[in-house]
Scaffold this active site. Structure first.
Site, PDB file in Angstrom:
ATOM      1  N   LYS A 173       3.808  77.579  30.450  1.00 47.31           N
ATOM      2  CA  LYS A 173       4.966  77.660  29.559  1.00 47.31           C
ATOM      3  C   LYS A 173       6.143  76.950  30.208  1.00 47.31           C
ATOM      4  CE  LYS A 173       8.389  80.604  29.090  1.00 47.31           C
ATOM      5  NZ  LYS A 173       9.442  79.655  28.694  1.00 47.31           N
ATOM      6  N   GLU A 246       8.865  80.710  43.502  1.00 51.10           N
ATOM      7  CA  GLU A 246       9.826  79.786  44.121  1.00 51.10           C
ATOM      8  C   GLU A 246      11.137  79.980  43.383  1.00 51.10           C
ATOM      9  OE1 GLU A 246      12.217  77.240  44.514  1.00 51.10           O
ATOM     10  OE2 GLU A 246      10.899  75.555  43.999  1.00 51.10           O
ATOM     11  N   CYS A 280      16.458  72.902  43.181  1.00 50.22           N
ATOM     12  CA  CYS A 280      16.331  74.165  43.946  1.00 50.22           C
ATOM     13  C   CYS A 280      16.782  73.958  45.379  1.00 50.22           C
ATOM     14  CB  CYS A 280      14.887  74.653  43.966  1.00 50.22           C
ATOM     15  SG  CYS A 280      14.084  74.581  42.392  1.00 50.22           S
ATOM     16  N   GLU A 377      25.032  80.292  44.126  1.00 51.05           N
ATOM     17  CA  GLU A 377      24.433  78.964  43.917  1.00 51.05           C
ATOM     18  C   GLU A 377      25.059  78.316  42.678  1.00 51.05           C
ATOM     19  OE1 GLU A 377      20.301  78.978  42.738  1.00 51.05           O
ATOM     20  OE2 GLU A 377      19.962  77.064  43.738  1.00 51.05           O
TER      21      GLU A 377
HETATM   22  P1  ADP Z   1      17.384  79.898  33.988  1.00 54.07           P
HETATM   23  O1  ADP Z   1      18.244  81.121  33.813  1.00 54.07           O
HETATM   24  O2  ADP Z   1      17.956  78.951  34.922  1.00 54.07           O
HETATM   25  O3  ADP Z   1      16.892  79.298  32.704  1.00 54.07           O
HETATM   26  P2  ADP Z   1      15.040  81.478  34.351  1.00 54.07           P
HETATM   27  O4  ADP Z   1      14.473  81.963  35.624  1.00 54.07           O
HETATM   28  O5  ADP Z   1      15.580  82.500  33.416  1.00 54.07           O
HETATM   29  O6  ADP Z   1      16.097  80.409  34.751  1.00 54.07           O
HETATM   30  O7  ADP Z   1      13.977  80.638  33.551  1.00 54.07           O
HETATM   31  C1  ADP Z   1      12.904  79.948  34.124  1.00 54.07           C
HETATM   32  C2  ADP Z   1      11.686  80.151  33.254  1.00 54.07           C
HETATM   33  O8  ADP Z   1      11.389  81.550  33.168  1.00 54.07           O
HETATM   34  C3  ADP Z   1      11.832  79.675  31.810  1.00 54.07           C
HETATM   35  O9  ADP Z   1      10.606  79.089  31.408  1.00 54.07           O
HETATM   36  C4  ADP Z   1      12.093  80.966  31.064  1.00 54.07           C
HETATM   37  O10 ADP Z   1      11.712  80.932  29.699  1.00 54.07           O
HETATM   38  C5  ADP Z   1      11.227  81.933  31.814  1.00 54.07           C
HETATM   39  N1  ADP Z   1      11.596  83.345  31.677  1.00 54.07           N
HETATM   40  C6  ADP Z   1      12.803  83.877  31.372  1.00 54.07           C
HETATM   41  N2  ADP Z   1      12.756  85.224  31.376  1.00 54.07           N
HETATM   42  C7  ADP Z   1      11.475  85.578  31.683  1.00 54.07           C
HETATM   43  C8  ADP Z   1      10.785  86.814  31.869  1.00 54.07           C
HETATM   44  N3  ADP Z   1      11.387  87.981  31.730  1.00 54.07           N
HETATM   45  N4  ADP Z   1       9.469  86.757  32.217  1.00 54.07           N
HETATM   46  C9  ADP Z   1       8.843  85.601  32.408  1.00 54.07           C
HETATM   47  N5  ADP Z   1       9.434  84.391  32.232  1.00 54.07           N
HETATM   48  C10 ADP Z   1      10.736  84.371  31.881  1.00 54.07           C
END
Ligand code: ADP
Length: 473
Positions: A173, A246, A280, A377
Site C-alpha cells: 500500500k 523505519e 528520512c 523533525e
Molecule cells: P505521514 O504522516 O508523514 O503521512 P504516516 O506514517 O502517517 O506518515 O504514513 C505513512 C504510511 O502509513 C502511509 O501509507 C499511510 O497511509 C499509512 N498509515 C497511516 N496510518 C496508519 C495506520 N494506523 N496503520 C497502518 N498504516 C497507516
C-alpha cells in the site's frame, strides 16, 4: 490519462470509490485513485497466499532472473515514471545536483538490480564426525508493505525486491498522497511476475491498519512516522508478525574545527535539502564549531539563495514544493517558533508563492537546542545551524533526542572524526557525507527511529525465518 486501478492477482481491478491525487505544485488533480475496500484487500492477500506456493518453490536464480527483467521493462518506461513522480510528489524532474525524479528513478533501477543479485545460501554451523548443523533460510509468506510519500517509488522497491527475492509474495500500500507511481509500477510488473506475486492496493491509514492486523500476512515492512509505526506494532501482534520499522529521525551533523568550508558546503547543503528536506536520513540539525561557524553560515546562504524554487516540470527548477499542506504547515510552525525565540533567518522564512505548497530554502542561525526547529523533525527545506564550543557538547546534543536514524561528522582528520562518530546514537553514521544510503549497506534506526534493517545481506535476511537442521551421523 488512463484511469488507475488496483493490481490484484495479476488483474487491474476497479473500485466503486475514488479519491483525488493532487499535484503539490499547483493543487490541480493529477488523477483519481481507486479506494480499496476490505474485500479488495482480502482478495489481494488470498491471491498472494496462493501465489506463495509456486513462487517460493522456484529456485532463487529463477526469481532473480524475473526481477532483473522487471528492472528492464521499468527502465523502458523511464520518462513516464519520472513524469508521474514529479506530478504526484512535486520533486523536480532533474533538480539541483541531479537529486530529483531522475535520481529516484535511477536509484530504483540500481536497487532492483543490486538486490536481485544477492544470494541466500545455507550456512554450516558445525560439521564434525558426529553431527552437521546447517542454517537454512525460508521465506515467511505474504509480506505487507506500507510506504510514505517522500520517495513513492524507491522506498516501495526497498520493501518489495528483497521480499520477492527471498520467496515471499507481497501486498503493498503506497501513501494515499502519492499512490499513482506504484499503481503503474504494479501494472507494469504483471508483464513479468506471475499473478498474485505482487499486489498493489490503495487507500488511506484505515487500509494500512487492516493490512497490519491481517491474520494471513506474516510480516510488515513499514517506512513512515513513529506514531504510525507504534500503531502498526500494536495491531501486528495478533499473529506475531515480523516487523521492520523505519521511522522518523532528526539527524545531527557535527562539523569539527578543522574543515575546509569551501570543500564541504555544497555537500552539506545537498545532505540537508535533498528532496526538499523530505528525506528520512537527511541532515536536519547542523552543529558547527564556533571557529568555522560564520564561514559555514555564509557559504550555505550563498548556495541556498541561488536555488530556484518552482514547478518540478520546469527544466530549471532546483527545488519543488513540499508534498502536502500538512507538511508545509509543520515547517511554518517550526519557523514561527524560531522567529519568536529571536533566531536569525539567514535566508527564506516567508512563503512567497501560494499556488502550491512552496516554502523557500531557509537557513536559521543563532538558535539552540530546545527550539522546536531543532528538537522536532522538520522534514522540509529549513535547516537550523547551531554553534558549539566543545565537541563533547555537540555529541551530547546529537544524542539527546529520542530518535536515532542517521548522523554525520565532518572533518579532515578521519581518526578524530571516527572517534566522534562511534559515539553517536544512530543506526548509520557518515563521515564527510550524509544521507547517502546504498543497497549494499544495512540501514535502520535505533530508539524511536525503529528497528530492523533494510539493504545488504542483513536486510534480505529480515524477509526470512531461520530453519536449523541438525544431522546426526
Ligand atoms: P505521514 O504522516 O508523514 O503521512 P504516516 O506514517 O502517517 O506518515 O504514513 C505513512 C504510511 O502509513 C502511509 O501509507 C499511510 O497511509 C499509512 N498509515 C497511516 N496510518 C496508519 C495506520 N494506523 N496503520 C497502518 N498504516 C497507516
Amino acid at each position: 490519462m488512463k484511469p488507475f486501478k488496483l493490481v490484484i492477482n495479476g488483474s487491474l481491478v476497479e473500485t466503486s470509490e475514488y479519491f483525488d491525487v493532487l499535484n503539490p505544485a499547483d493543487k490541480s488533480v493529477v488523477a483519481r485513485c481507486p479506494k480499496a475496500t476490505e474485500a479488495d484487500l482480502n482478495n489481494a492477500v488470498a491471491a498472494a497466499n496462493t501465489a506463495f506456493e509456486s513462487w517460493s518453490a522456484l529456485d532463487i536464480s529463477e526469481r532473480r532472473e524475473l526481477l532483473l527483467k522487471l528492472a528492464d521493462v521499468v527502465e523502458d518506461k523511464a520518462e513516464e515514471f519520472k513524469t508521474l513522480l514529479t506530478k504526484e510528489q512535486g520533486k523536480p524532474l532533474q533538480g539541483f545536483a541531479n537529486l530529483g525524479a531522475g535520481f529516484e528513478f535511477e536509484g530504483t533501477l540500481n536497487w532492483i538490480r543490486t538486490t536481485a543479485n544477492f544470494d541466500i545460501k545455507p550456512k554450516i554451523i558445525e560439521d564434525n564426525d558426529t553431527v552437521r548443523i546447517e542454517l537454512h533460510r525460508k521465506p515467511l509468506g505474504v509480506v505487507g508493505s506500507i510506504t510514505p510519500w517522500n520517495y513513492p517509488l524507491l522506498i516501495s522497491i526497498w520493501h518489495i525486491i528483497p521480499a520477492l527475492l527471498a520467496g515471499n509474495t507481497v501486498v503493498m500500500k503506497p501513501s494515499e498522497m502519492t499512490p499513482l507511481t506504484m499503481l503503474r509500477f504494479g501494472e507494469v510488473a504483471q508483464e513479468i511476475l506471475p499473478p498474485g506475486v505482487l499486489n498493489i492496493v490503495t487507500g488511506a491509514g484505515e487500509l494500512g491498519a487492516l493490512i497490519s492486523s491481517h491474520e494471513d500476512i506474516q510480516k510488515i515492512v513499514f517506512t513512515g512516522s513513529t506514531p504510525t509505526g507504534k500503531a502498526i506494532m500494536k495491531s501486528a501482534s495478533g499473529n506475531l508478525k515480523r516487523l521492520t520499522l523505519e521511522l522518523g529521525g532528526n539527524d545531527a551533523g557535527i562539523v569539527l574545527d578543522d574543515v575546509n568550508v569551501d570543500d564541504i558546503a555544497e555537500k552539506i547543503f545537498a545532505s540537508a535539502f535533498i528532496n526538499n528536506g523530505q528525506t528520512c536520513a537527511a541532515l536536519k540539525r547542523l552543529y558547527v564549531h564556533e571557529s568555522v561557524y560564520d564561514e559555514m553560515c555564509n557559504a550555505l546562504t550563498k548556495i541556498a539563495t541561488s536555488m530556484k524554487n518552482g514547478n518540478g516540470m520546469d527544466k530549471d527548477t532546483d527545488l519543488g514544493p513540499l508534498q502536502n499542506e500538512q507538511q508545509l504547515n509543520i515547517v511554518k510552525e517550526l519557523a514561527e517558533d524560531a522567529k519568536q525565540r529571536g533566531a536569525t533567518f539567514l535566508c527564506g522564512g516567508e512563503v512567497v508563492d501560494e499556488k502550491g505548497y512552496f516554502y523557500p530554502p531557509t537557513l536559521v542561525s543563532n538558535i539552540e537546542d530546545g527550539a522546536k526547529l531543532v528538537d522536532i523533525e522538520q522534514f522540509g527545506p529549513i535547516l537550523p545551524i547551531i554553534k558549539f564550543h566543545d565537541v563533547e557538547d555537540a555529541i551530547a546534543s546529537a544524542n539527546r533526542l529520542g530518535v536515532g536514524l542517521g548522523g554525520s561528522v565532518w572533518s579532515q582528520d578521519l581518526i578524530k572524526a571516527q572517534r566522534v562518530a562511534s559515539r553517536m546514537q544512530c543506526g548509520t553514521v557518515w563521515i564527510n557525507s550524509h544521507a547517502a544510503v546504498l543497497p549494499i549497506a544495512p540501514f535502520g534506526g535505533v530508539k524511536d527511529s525503529g528497528f530492523g534493517v533494510e539493504f545488504g545481506e542483513e536486510g534480505l535476511n529480515e524477509y526470512t525465518s531461520v530453519h536449523t537442521i541438525h544431522i546426526y551421523k
